[in-house]
Design a protein around this motif. Sequence first.
Motif, PDB file in Angstrom:
ATOM      1  N   ALA A   1      -3.657 -20.443  13.507  1.00 29.19           N
ATOM      2  CA  ALA A   1      -3.141 -19.723  12.839  1.00 29.19           C
ATOM      3  C   ALA A   1      -4.115 -18.755  12.197  1.00 29.19           C
ATOM      4  CB  ALA A   1      -2.361 -20.336  11.764  1.00 29.19           C
ATOM      5  N   GLU A   2      -4.136 -17.496  12.099  1.00 31.56           N
ATOM      6  CA  GLU A   2      -5.309 -16.470  11.715  1.00 31.56           C
ATOM      7  C   GLU A   2      -4.554 -15.507  10.664  1.00 31.56           C
ATOM      8  OE1 GLU A   2      -7.293 -14.928  14.898  1.00 31.56           O
ATOM      9  OE2 GLU A   2      -7.533 -16.753  15.948  1.00 31.56           O
ATOM     10  N   PRO A   3      -5.423 -15.196   9.581  1.00 35.86           N
ATOM     11  CA  PRO A   3      -4.934 -14.291   8.584  1.00 35.86           C
ATOM     12  C   PRO A   3      -4.660 -12.891   9.456  1.00 35.86           C
ATOM     13  CG  PRO A   3      -6.708 -15.408   7.648  1.00 35.86           C
ATOM     14  CD  PRO A   3      -6.400 -15.795   9.260  1.00 35.86           C
ATOM     15  N   SER A   4      -3.463 -12.175   9.051  1.00 33.32           N
ATOM     16  CA  SER A   4      -3.457 -10.985   9.579  1.00 33.32           C
ATOM     17  C   SER A   4      -3.432  -9.739   8.827  1.00 33.32           C
ATOM     18  CB  SER A   4      -1.857 -10.954  10.598  1.00 33.32           C
ATOM     19  OG  SER A   4      -0.973 -11.364   9.204  1.00 33.32           O
ATOM     20  N   GLY A   5      -4.018 -10.083   7.697  1.00 36.92           N
ATOM     21  CA  GLY A   5      -3.745  -8.919   6.536  1.00 36.92           C
ATOM     22  C   GLY A   5      -2.742  -8.943   5.520  1.00 36.92           C
ATOM     23  N   LEU A   6      -2.449  -7.958   4.810  1.00 37.36           N
ATOM     24  CA  LEU A   6      -1.418  -7.810   3.923  1.00 37.36           C
ATOM     25  C   LEU A   6      -0.121  -7.582   4.543  1.00 37.36           C
ATOM     26  CD1 LEU A   6      -0.763  -7.489   1.103  1.00 37.36           C
ATOM     27  CD2 LEU A   6      -0.852  -5.014   1.092  1.00 37.36           C
ATOM     28  N   ALA A   7       0.762  -8.479   4.431  1.00 40.32           N
ATOM     29  CA  ALA A   7       2.136  -8.239   5.390  1.00 40.32           C
ATOM     30  C   ALA A   7       2.933  -7.592   4.728  1.00 40.32           C
ATOM     31  CB  ALA A   7       2.706  -9.963   5.229  1.00 40.32           C
ATOM     32  N   TYR A   8       3.170  -7.202   3.182  1.00 40.04           N
ATOM     33  CA  TYR A   8       4.034  -6.447   2.458  1.00 40.04           C
ATOM     34  C   TYR A   8       3.405  -6.374   1.282  1.00 40.04           C
ATOM     35  CZ  TYR A   8       6.482 -10.632   1.030  1.00 40.04           C
ATOM     36  OH  TYR A   8       6.724 -12.056   0.680  1.00 40.04           O
ATOM     37  N   ARG A   9       4.035  -5.085   0.551  1.00 46.93           N
ATOM     38  CA  ARG A   9       3.666  -5.377  -0.770  1.00 46.93           C
ATOM     39  C   ARG A   9       4.781  -4.268  -1.579  1.00 46.93           C
ATOM     40  NH1 ARG A   9       1.954  -2.261  -5.035  1.00 46.93           N
ATOM     41  NH2 ARG A   9       0.526  -3.200  -6.734  1.00 46.93           N
ATOM     42  N   LEU A  10       5.493  -4.580  -2.543  1.00 50.69           N
ATOM     43  CA  LEU A  10       6.502  -3.907  -3.115  1.00 50.69           C
ATOM     44  C   LEU A  10       6.260  -3.943  -4.579  1.00 50.69           C
ATOM     45  CD1 LEU A  10       9.193  -2.221  -3.049  1.00 50.69           C
ATOM     46  CD2 LEU A  10      10.267  -4.339  -3.297  1.00 50.69           C
ATOM     47  N   ASN A  11       6.274  -2.910  -5.326  1.00 46.24           N
ATOM     48  CA  ASN A  11       6.202  -2.768  -7.152  1.00 46.24           C
ATOM     49  C   ASN A  11       7.619  -2.343  -7.314  1.00 46.24           C
ATOM     50  OD1 ASN A  11       5.783  -2.418  -9.589  1.00 46.24           O
ATOM     51  ND2 ASN A  11       4.654  -0.556  -9.407  1.00 46.24           N
ATOM     52  N   ASP A  12       8.393  -3.621  -7.477  1.00 48.95           N
ATOM     53  CA  ASP A  12       9.527  -3.363  -7.901  1.00 48.95           C
ATOM     54  C   ASP A  12       9.940  -3.013  -9.470  1.00 48.95           C
ATOM     55  OD1 ASP A  12      12.448  -3.460  -8.295  1.00 48.95           O
ATOM     56  OD2 ASP A  12      12.720  -5.536  -7.978  1.00 48.95           O
ATOM     57  N   GLU A  13      10.197  -1.794  -9.583  1.00 49.54           N
ATOM     58  CA  GLU A  13      10.255  -1.240 -10.965  1.00 49.54           C
ATOM     59  C   GLU A  13      11.835  -1.359 -11.970  1.00 49.54           C
ATOM     60  OE1 GLU A  13       8.859   2.424 -10.516  1.00 49.54           O
ATOM     61  OE2 GLU A  13       6.847   1.740 -10.841  1.00 49.54           O
ATOM     62  N   GLY A  14      12.403  -2.294 -11.148  1.00 51.72           N
ATOM     63  CA  GLY A  14      13.775  -2.379 -11.728  1.00 51.72           C
ATOM     64  C   GLY A  14      13.866  -3.115 -12.988  1.00 51.72           C
ATOM     65  N   ASP A  15      15.181  -3.778 -13.347  1.00 46.73           N
ATOM     66  CA  ASP A  15      15.348  -4.262 -14.574  1.00 46.73           C
ATOM     67  C   ASP A  15      13.963  -5.308 -15.087  1.00 46.73           C
ATOM     68  OD1 ASP A  15      17.547  -2.494 -15.046  1.00 46.73           O
ATOM     69  OD2 ASP A  15      18.861  -4.133 -14.506  1.00 46.73           O
ATOM     70  N   THR A  16      13.910  -6.073 -14.101  1.00 46.42           N
ATOM     71  CA  THR A  16      12.822  -7.040 -14.265  1.00 46.42           C
ATOM     72  C   THR A  16      11.629  -6.748 -13.378  1.00 46.42           C
ATOM     73  OG1 THR A  16      14.418  -8.718 -14.897  1.00 46.42           O
ATOM     74  CG2 THR A  16      12.355  -9.430 -14.334  1.00 46.42           C
ATOM     75  N   PRO A  17      10.484  -5.794 -13.635  1.00 48.26           N
ATOM     76  CA  PRO A  17       9.631  -5.513 -12.909  1.00 48.26           C
ATOM     77  C   PRO A  17       8.865  -6.474 -12.395  1.00 48.26           C
ATOM     78  CG  PRO A  17       9.545  -4.113 -15.017  1.00 48.26           C
ATOM     79  CD  PRO A  17      10.640  -5.290 -15.023  1.00 48.26           C
ATOM     80  N   LYS A  18       8.408  -6.329 -11.159  1.00 53.08           N
ATOM     81  CA  LYS A  18       7.731  -7.535 -10.407  1.00 53.08           C
ATOM     82  C   LYS A  18       6.858  -6.672  -9.115  1.00 53.08           C
ATOM     83  CE  LYS A  18       7.635 -11.916  -8.462  1.00 53.08           C
ATOM     84  NZ  LYS A  18       8.714 -13.160  -7.944  1.00 53.08           N
ATOM     85  N   VAL A  19       5.810  -7.189  -8.832  1.00 55.76           N
ATOM     86  CA  VAL A  19       5.010  -6.858  -7.696  1.00 55.76           C
ATOM     87  C   VAL A  19       5.004  -7.961  -6.631  1.00 55.76           C
ATOM     88  CG1 VAL A  19       2.841  -6.145  -6.815  1.00 55.76           C
ATOM     89  CG2 VAL A  19       3.593  -5.327  -8.938  1.00 55.76           C
TER      90      VAL A  19
END
Length: 421
Positions: free
Chosen positions: A148-166
């Motif tokens: 099993a090998e790292p493939s890099g960043l799989a996803y990123r989302l800056n959710d700026e909704g009611d409860t912001p979360k990255v």
Amino acid sequence: MTYRNTAAGAAVVLSVALLAVGPAPAAAQAAPSASCVSSATVRETLPNGTTWEMCWHMDARAGLVLDQVSFSAKRSATPTQVLESIRLGQLNVPYDSGDTEFNDLTDYGFGGDNMQTLTGDDCKGGSARQGSDGGPEGTRRTVLCVSAEPSGLAYRLNDEGDTPKVYSKQGSDLVLRSISKVGWYEYVSEYRFGDAGQISARLGATGDLSPGDYVKADDGWPIGKGAKDYAAMHYHNAFWRVDLNIAGAGKERVEQYDTKVNGRGSMAAKLTTAKKTIAQEGSFSTANRRWWRLVSPTSKNADGHLRSYQLVTGANDVYEAHPETTPDVTFTQAHACEKFATGNADPQCPREKTILDFAKNKETLTDPIMWVRVGFHHVPRDEDQSPMPLHWQGFDLLPRDFTAINPAAPDGRADVNGQPS
């Protein structure tokens, strides 16, 4: 004089950062849903919850063969088959001088004596597996690396909704590789299986420049001091034989999509995408905004969309000197005797030597085989000595509507399916 020997040589050393698989827990070592006859199994779960399971064996000519490949994820635990089989279908190596040409699979083979025993750093951080080397004696050796090998960043989302979360997550690939030595070249057959269902087929070339293949200046590149020795320029025309079997039902349809400019809108050009069903055998080449998919006529994801896999091609040098190495992809009806893209010597297909012969009958495609050709023109350089750094050629199979959402999606986004309110 040309150097091509079939004696096994020292295995290539790979220098890749690996994420070790190591011994899996008992549950992960359970037999896969596929029945592996005269072969071995791999079943591994990646850190993001995706599980791949398959059978593998070594073929005397094709080398590493993967059969009955299935995929499951943390929200869809039941394995769903993707592939019936995938393997190399030929490696054609013509030299620019016009005086030398090889078909490395059908003339020499990637299995048997040419299959390398893994040693040194060949499988560092991974799990080295034993199995038959594919030769007539069926000698068991350490021939497969599973990691099993790292493939890099799989996803990123800056959710700026009611409860912001990255949401940010690193991905992993399950990687299977073997090494074969033909002449002075050492070839790495590699298949990568990703978190989100993507499959990558790659052929790496390393080893050494052949000391017998130095030519006049017009056909080579100066290697060494001054302009005295010219290493021969040549091609690596690799073919893969891909047999999809989505959900175990088979009978996939082949579809080609073309997007063309169709006038202008208020701000930009209008683009129109049209679908064409490829109902009969044939060969095809890439064009701007053209792609193909193999789609199940019956198997649907949870959203009711038909499952499919899309062919994604990358860097590719066309070798126009042979008709069979010119098309990028050929679709043929499945026949057991049609084993190799060129040099096919099965006596059950006495007149069908290449994929163009396979396709000339224009049979209706009810069980399609996809032959993918990827070319690499090797112009040697000083850095190729010695050993030669790995250079790669290959393609991807991208899941399209195989699952209803990203199979590696975080829990906080699991209910996002369709247009958000």
